[in-house]
Design an enzyme around this catalytic site. Sequence first.
Site, short mmCIF file in Angstrom:
data_model
loop_
_atom_site.label_atom_id
_atom_site.label_comp_id
_atom_site.label_asym_id
_atom_site.label_seq_id
_atom_site.Cartn_x
_atom_site.Cartn_y
_atom_site.Cartn_z
N CYS A 1 0.87 -1.19 0.00
CA CYS A 1 0.00 0.00 0.00
C CYS A 1 0.90 1.23 0.00
O CYS A 1 1.62 1.48 0.97
CB CYS A 1 -0.91 -0.01 1.23
SG CYS A 1 -1.94 1.45 1.40
N CYS B 1 -5.36 6.10 -3.66
CA CYS B 1 -4.62 4.84 -3.67
C CYS B 1 -3.23 5.12 -4.23
O CYS B 1 -3.10 5.51 -5.39
CB CYS B 1 -5.35 3.79 -4.52
SG CYS B 1 -4.47 2.22 -4.66
#
Length: 260
Positions: free
Chosen positions: A74, A199
Amino acid sequence: MQLEFYKYQGTGNDFVMVDNRTDFFPKDNIKLIAHLCDRRFGIGGDGLILLENDTESDFKMVYYNSDGNQSSMCGNGGRCLVAFAKMLKVIKNIATFSAVDGLHHASISDDGLVSLQMIDVADVKVNQNYVFLNTGSPHHVQLVEDLESYDIKENGAKIRYGDLYGKAGSNVNFVNQVDENTFSLRTYERGVEDETLSCGTGATAVAIAMNILGKTEASSVNLNVEGGKLTVSFEKNESLFTKVTLKGPAEFVFKGTIVI
Protein backbone atom coordinates in the site's frame (compact mmCIF):
# COMPACT_ATOMS: atom_id res chain seq x y z
CA MET A 1 -6.80 -5.54 26.90
CA GLN A 2 -6.48 -1.90 25.81
CA LEU A 3 -4.89 -1.24 22.44
CA GLU A 4 -3.13 2.07 21.86
CA PHE A 5 -3.46 3.17 18.26
CA TYR A 6 -2.75 6.14 16.02
CA LYS A 7 -4.74 7.33 13.03
CA TYR A 8 -2.98 8.69 9.93
CA GLN A 9 -4.21 9.69 6.49
CA GLY A 10 -2.55 10.34 3.16
CA THR A 11 -4.76 12.23 0.68
CA GLY A 12 -7.82 10.72 2.37
CA ASN A 13 -6.53 7.16 2.42
CA ASP A 14 -6.75 6.49 6.18
CA PHE A 15 -5.06 3.90 8.36
CA VAL A 16 -5.05 2.57 11.89
CA MET A 17 -1.41 2.47 13.01
CA VAL A 18 -0.08 0.21 15.76
CA ASP A 19 3.44 0.18 17.21
CA ASN A 20 4.07 -3.57 17.33
CA ARG A 21 7.79 -3.54 18.09
CA THR A 22 7.12 -5.68 21.20
CA ASP A 23 5.21 -8.18 19.01
CA PHE A 24 2.07 -8.18 21.16
CA PHE A 25 -0.57 -7.73 18.46
CA PRO A 26 -2.69 -10.81 17.53
CA LYS A 27 -1.72 -10.76 13.85
CA ASP A 28 -3.83 -13.75 12.79
CA ASN A 29 -7.09 -12.39 14.23
CA ILE A 30 -8.84 -11.40 11.00
CA LYS A 31 -12.11 -10.65 12.79
CA LEU A 32 -10.41 -8.25 15.21
CA ILE A 33 -8.56 -6.37 12.46
CA ALA A 34 -11.76 -5.99 10.43
CA HIS A 35 -13.52 -4.73 13.58
CA LEU A 36 -10.82 -2.12 14.24
CA CYS A 37 -11.15 -0.86 10.64
CA ASP A 38 -14.96 -0.75 10.82
CA ARG A 39 -16.17 2.85 10.62
CA ARG A 40 -19.30 2.24 12.70
CA PHE A 41 -18.27 -0.26 15.34
CA GLY A 42 -14.50 0.25 15.49
CA ILE A 43 -11.94 2.98 14.83
CA GLY A 44 -12.40 3.19 11.08
CA GLY A 45 -9.83 2.98 8.31
CA ASP A 46 -9.06 1.73 4.82
CA GLY A 47 -6.50 -0.54 6.44
CA LEU A 48 -4.45 -1.35 9.54
CA ILE A 49 -0.66 -1.16 9.61
CA LEU A 50 1.77 -2.64 12.12
CA LEU A 51 5.20 -1.09 12.59
CA GLU A 52 7.62 -3.84 13.63
CA ASN A 53 11.32 -4.32 14.24
CA ASP A 54 13.40 -5.53 11.32
CA THR A 55 16.94 -6.87 11.23
CA GLU A 56 17.77 -5.51 7.77
CA SER A 57 16.15 -2.07 7.81
CA ASP A 58 14.78 0.66 10.10
CA PHE A 59 11.44 -1.09 10.52
CA LYS A 60 9.00 -3.52 8.95
CA MET A 61 5.58 -2.72 7.49
CA VAL A 62 2.78 -5.28 7.91
CA TYR A 63 -0.35 -4.18 6.08
CA TYR A 64 -3.95 -5.41 6.37
CA ASN A 65 -6.92 -4.40 4.24
CA SER A 66 -10.07 -3.33 6.06
CA ASP A 67 -11.51 -6.83 5.56
CA GLY A 68 -8.88 -8.07 8.03
CA ASN A 69 -6.69 -9.92 5.55
CA GLN A 70 -2.99 -9.24 5.09
CA SER A 71 -2.47 -7.71 1.67
CA SER A 72 -0.02 -6.51 -0.95
CA MET A 73 1.86 -3.21 -0.83
CA CYS A 74 0.00 0.00 0.00
CA GLY A 75 1.75 3.15 -1.22
CA ASN A 76 -0.14 5.72 0.85
CA GLY A 77 0.06 3.40 3.84
CA GLY A 78 3.82 3.20 3.39
CA ARG A 79 4.07 6.98 3.29
CA CYS A 80 1.93 7.28 6.44
CA LEU A 81 4.06 4.65 8.18
CA VAL A 82 7.17 6.73 7.50
CA ALA A 83 5.50 9.71 9.21
CA PHE A 84 4.47 7.43 12.10
CA ALA A 85 8.04 6.11 12.43
CA LYS A 86 9.35 9.66 12.61
CA MET A 87 6.82 10.53 15.32
CA LEU A 88 7.98 7.46 17.30
CA LYS A 89 11.60 8.61 16.79
CA VAL A 90 12.44 5.35 15.02
CA ILE A 91 13.83 7.50 12.18
CA LYS A 92 14.61 11.16 11.54
CA ASN A 93 13.99 12.24 7.94
CA ILE A 94 15.33 9.25 5.98
CA ALA A 95 14.08 5.67 6.15
CA THR A 96 14.58 2.23 4.70
CA PHE A 97 11.89 -0.29 5.56
CA SER A 98 10.81 -3.74 4.50
CA ALA A 99 7.35 -4.54 3.15
CA VAL A 100 5.71 -7.49 1.48
CA ASP A 101 7.19 -6.48 -1.90
CA GLY A 102 10.72 -5.85 -0.64
CA LEU A 103 12.81 -2.93 0.65
CA HIS A 104 11.63 0.66 0.24
CA HIS A 105 13.56 3.89 0.65
CA ALA A 106 11.76 7.03 1.79
CA SER A 107 12.27 10.57 3.00
CA ILE A 108 10.06 13.05 4.83
CA SER A 109 10.38 16.82 4.49
CA ASP A 110 9.78 19.42 7.17
CA ASP A 111 6.40 20.26 5.64
CA GLY A 112 5.21 16.67 5.98
CA LEU A 113 5.54 15.54 2.37
CA VAL A 114 6.72 11.94 2.16
CA SER A 115 8.56 10.59 -0.88
CA LEU A 116 8.48 6.82 -1.16
CA GLN A 117 10.46 4.79 -3.67
CA MET A 118 8.28 2.07 -5.16
CA ILE A 119 9.34 -1.15 -6.89
CA ASP A 120 10.72 -1.13 -10.43
CA VAL A 121 8.11 -1.89 -13.08
CA ALA A 122 8.91 -3.83 -16.24
CA ASP A 123 5.85 -5.92 -17.09
CA VAL A 124 3.07 -3.67 -18.39
CA LYS A 125 0.28 -5.37 -20.33
CA VAL A 126 -1.42 -3.05 -22.83
CA ASN A 127 -4.83 -4.21 -24.00
CA GLN A 128 -7.41 -2.63 -26.27
CA ASN A 129 -9.35 -0.80 -23.54
CA TYR A 130 -7.13 -1.03 -20.48
CA VAL A 131 -3.63 -1.46 -19.10
CA PHE A 132 -2.63 -3.93 -16.38
CA LEU A 133 0.51 -3.68 -14.25
CA ASN A 134 1.80 -4.42 -10.76
CA THR A 135 3.24 -1.54 -8.75
CA GLY A 136 3.46 -3.53 -5.51
CA SER A 137 -0.25 -4.33 -5.91
CA PRO A 138 -2.07 -5.33 -9.12
CA HIS A 139 -3.83 -2.52 -10.99
CA HIS A 140 -6.25 -2.29 -13.88
CA VAL A 141 -6.09 1.18 -15.50
CA GLN A 142 -8.86 2.37 -17.80
CA LEU A 143 -9.59 5.75 -19.40
CA VAL A 144 -13.23 6.87 -19.11
CA GLU A 145 -15.32 9.86 -20.07
CA ASP A 146 -17.14 11.90 -17.40
CA LEU A 147 -15.10 10.60 -14.49
CA GLU A 148 -16.99 12.70 -11.94
CA SER A 149 -20.32 10.95 -12.50
CA TYR A 150 -18.90 7.50 -13.29
CA ASP A 151 -20.19 4.74 -10.98
CA ILE A 152 -16.87 3.58 -9.53
CA LYS A 153 -18.23 1.00 -7.11
CA GLU A 154 -20.49 -0.77 -9.60
CA ASN A 155 -18.10 -0.74 -12.54
CA GLY A 156 -15.05 -1.40 -10.39
CA ALA A 157 -16.66 -4.43 -8.77
CA LYS A 158 -17.59 -5.87 -12.17
CA ILE A 159 -13.93 -5.81 -13.23
CA ARG A 160 -12.53 -6.83 -9.83
CA TYR A 161 -14.81 -9.89 -9.61
CA GLY A 162 -15.00 -10.59 -13.34
CA ASP A 163 -13.28 -13.29 -15.37
CA LEU A 164 -10.34 -11.04 -16.23
CA TYR A 165 -8.39 -11.46 -12.97
CA GLY A 166 -9.79 -14.63 -11.42
CA LYS A 167 -10.25 -15.19 -7.70
CA ALA A 168 -7.42 -12.86 -6.63
CA GLY A 169 -8.98 -9.91 -8.44
CA SER A 170 -7.35 -6.54 -9.06
CA ASN A 171 -7.60 -2.95 -7.96
CA VAL A 172 -9.35 -0.88 -10.64
CA ASN A 173 -8.49 2.71 -11.63
CA PHE A 174 -10.65 4.92 -13.83
CA VAL A 175 -8.79 7.86 -15.38
CA ASN A 176 -9.39 11.15 -17.14
CA GLN A 177 -6.66 13.36 -18.62
CA VAL A 178 -6.54 16.99 -17.39
CA ASP A 179 -3.50 18.33 -19.27
CA GLU A 180 -0.25 17.06 -20.76
CA ASN A 181 1.14 15.79 -17.44
CA THR A 182 -1.89 15.79 -15.10
CA PHE A 183 -4.52 13.08 -14.68
CA SER A 184 -7.52 12.61 -12.42
CA LEU A 185 -8.29 9.15 -11.15
CA ARG A 186 -10.75 7.30 -8.97
CA THR A 187 -9.95 3.88 -7.56
CA TYR A 188 -11.91 0.81 -6.53
CA GLU A 189 -9.77 -1.07 -4.01
CA ARG A 190 -9.99 -4.79 -3.45
CA GLY A 191 -10.04 -5.67 0.24
CA VAL A 192 -11.95 -2.46 0.91
CA GLU A 193 -14.43 -3.46 -1.82
CA ASP A 194 -15.38 0.14 -2.47
CA GLU A 195 -13.96 3.39 -3.79
CA THR A 196 -11.29 4.98 -1.61
CA LEU A 197 -10.34 8.65 -1.62
CA SER A 198 -6.83 7.78 -2.76
CA CYS A 199 -4.62 4.84 -3.67
CA GLY A 200 -0.85 5.27 -3.82
CA THR A 201 -0.02 2.16 -5.83
CA GLY A 202 -2.96 3.07 -8.07
CA ALA A 203 -1.63 6.58 -8.69
CA THR A 204 1.75 5.03 -9.49
CA ALA A 205 0.14 2.58 -11.90
CA VAL A 206 -1.80 5.36 -13.65
CA ALA A 207 1.32 7.52 -14.14
CA ILE A 208 3.23 4.63 -15.72
CA ALA A 209 0.25 3.46 -17.80
CA MET A 210 -0.35 6.94 -19.22
CA ASN A 211 3.32 7.16 -20.20
CA ILE A 212 3.18 3.74 -21.87
CA LEU A 213 0.05 4.77 -23.78
CA GLY A 214 1.74 7.97 -24.99
CA LYS A 215 -0.72 10.21 -23.16
CA THR A 216 2.21 11.99 -21.51
CA GLU A 217 5.94 12.19 -22.10
CA ALA A 218 6.59 13.64 -18.64
CA SER A 219 8.77 11.77 -16.17
CA SER A 220 6.96 13.52 -13.30
CA VAL A 221 3.19 13.12 -13.42
CA ASN A 222 0.59 14.94 -11.32
CA LEU A 223 -2.33 12.86 -10.06
CA ASN A 224 -5.57 14.35 -8.78
CA VAL A 225 -7.22 11.86 -6.43
CA GLU A 226 -10.48 12.39 -4.56
CA GLY A 227 -8.58 13.20 -1.36
CA GLY A 228 -5.93 15.55 -2.75
CA LYS A 229 -2.88 15.53 -4.98
CA LEU A 230 0.01 13.13 -5.49
CA THR A 231 3.07 13.18 -7.72
CA VAL A 232 4.72 10.17 -9.31
CA SER A 233 8.17 10.42 -10.90
CA PHE A 234 10.32 7.79 -12.59
CA GLU A 235 13.17 7.07 -14.95
CA LYS A 236 12.37 5.12 -18.09
CA ASN A 237 14.70 2.92 -20.11
CA GLU A 238 12.68 1.40 -22.95
CA SER A 239 9.98 -0.59 -21.10
CA LEU A 240 11.69 -0.56 -17.68
CA PHE A 241 10.61 2.03 -15.10
CA THR A 242 13.11 2.61 -12.28
CA LYS A 243 13.48 5.09 -9.41
CA VAL A 244 9.69 5.17 -9.25
CA THR A 245 8.75 7.62 -6.49
CA LEU A 246 5.37 8.42 -4.96
CA LYS A 247 5.20 11.80 -3.21
CA GLY A 248 2.44 13.39 -1.17
CA PRO A 249 1.27 14.42 2.30
CA ALA A 250 0.97 12.04 5.26
CA GLU A 251 -0.81 13.48 8.28
CA PHE A 252 -1.46 12.47 11.88
CA VAL A 253 -5.19 12.60 12.67
CA PHE A 254 -5.62 11.38 16.26
CA LYS A 255 -4.43 8.96 18.93
CA GLY A 256 -6.56 6.77 21.15
CA THR A 257 -7.13 3.53 23.01
CA ILE A 258 -9.73 0.85 22.34
CA VAL A 259 -10.62 -2.29 24.29
CA ILE A 260 -9.93 -5.49 22.32
